[in-house]
Design a protein around this motif. Structure first.
Motif, PDB file in Angstrom:
ATOM      1  N   SER A  33       1.306 -10.093  -3.206  1.00 13.96           N
ATOM      2  CA  SER A  33       2.259  -9.362  -4.067  1.00 13.96           C
ATOM      3  C   SER A  33       3.336  -8.885  -3.491  1.00 13.96           C
ATOM      4  CB  SER A  33       1.271  -8.017  -4.274  1.00 13.96           C
ATOM      5  OG  SER A  33       1.170  -7.252  -3.132  1.00 13.96           O
ATOM      6  N   LYS A  34       4.098  -8.254  -4.542  1.00 13.81           N
ATOM      7  CA  LYS A  34       5.672  -8.032  -3.958  1.00 13.81           C
ATOM      8  C   LYS A  34       5.452  -6.751  -3.160  1.00 13.81           C
ATOM      9  CE  LYS A  34       9.911  -6.459  -6.257  1.00 13.81           C
ATOM     10  NZ  LYS A  34      10.418  -6.083  -7.750  1.00 13.81           N
ATOM     11  N   VAL A  35       4.595  -5.804  -3.371  1.00 21.33           N
ATOM     12  CA  VAL A  35       4.428  -4.791  -2.287  1.00 21.33           C
ATOM     13  C   VAL A  35       4.082  -5.012  -0.782  1.00 21.33           C
ATOM     14  CG1 VAL A  35       3.078  -2.511  -1.967  1.00 21.33           C
ATOM     15  CG2 VAL A  35       3.544  -3.239  -4.251  1.00 21.33           C
ATOM     16  N   ASP A  36       3.127  -6.111  -0.761  1.00 18.01           N
ATOM     17  CA  ASP A  36       2.806  -6.507   0.555  1.00 18.01           C
ATOM     18  C   ASP A  36       4.144  -7.138   1.278  1.00 18.01           C
ATOM     19  OD1 ASP A  36       0.286  -6.082   0.144  1.00 18.01           O
ATOM     20  OD2 ASP A  36      -0.463  -7.849  -0.359  1.00 18.01           O
ATOM     21  N   ARG A  37       4.801  -7.929   0.280  1.00 17.87           N
ATOM     22  CA  ARG A  37       6.097  -8.346   0.951  1.00 17.87           C
ATOM     23  C   ARG A  37       7.072  -7.642   1.500  1.00 17.87           C
ATOM     24  NH1 ARG A  37       5.585 -12.097  -3.444  1.00 17.87           N
ATOM     25  NH2 ARG A  37       7.495 -10.999  -4.486  1.00 17.87           N
ATOM     26  N   GLN A  38       7.139  -6.452   0.781  1.00 20.97           N
ATOM     27  CA  GLN A  38       8.214  -5.312   0.814  1.00 20.97           C
ATOM     28  C   GLN A  38       7.733  -4.606   2.166  1.00 20.97           C
ATOM     29  OE1 GLN A  38       8.157  -3.152  -2.657  1.00 20.97           O
ATOM     30  NE2 GLN A  38      10.064  -4.211  -3.497  1.00 20.97           N
ATOM     31  N   ARG A  39       6.362  -4.331   2.124  1.00 19.10           N
ATOM     32  CA  ARG A  39       5.892  -3.870   3.351  1.00 19.10           C
ATOM     33  C   ARG A  39       6.218  -4.473   4.576  1.00 19.10           C
ATOM     34  NH1 ARG A  39       0.362  -3.729   2.533  1.00 19.10           N
ATOM     35  NH2 ARG A  39       0.414  -5.498   3.799  1.00 19.10           N
ATOM     36  N   ASP A  40       5.855  -5.477   4.678  1.00 19.38           N
ATOM     37  CA  ASP A  40       6.022  -6.576   5.652  1.00 19.38           C
ATOM     38  C   ASP A  40       7.565  -6.445   6.304  1.00 19.38           C
ATOM     39  OD1 ASP A  40       3.425  -6.925   5.898  1.00 19.38           O
ATOM     40  OD2 ASP A  40       3.546  -8.985   5.214  1.00 19.38           O
TER      41      ASP A  40
END
Length: 65
Positions: A33-40
């Protein structure tokens, strides 16, 4: 005597297996998800800034030459 193998069916099964392997690889790469990519990305940026902030600059090792 060995088993009789239909080469057409064997070729199709091999193609299906390869297609499934590629699909699984793509799910692992792009199925986030976009949130996972941003968090990483934020975690990596924070680690990079931490490392850069603790870098010792020596007189002979300057980057702005």
């Amino acid at each position: 005597m060995g088993d009789v193998v239909n080469l057409r069916q064997a070729r199709k099964q091999k193609a299906r297996t390869e297609k499934e392997r590629l699909a699984e690889q793509n799910r692992a790469l792009y199925g986030r998800s976009k949130v996972d990519r941003q968090r990483d990305r934020l975690t990596a940026d924070k680690a990079e800034k931490f490392i850069a902030g603790h870098h010792r600059e020596t007189p002979g090792n300057r980057d702005d030459k």
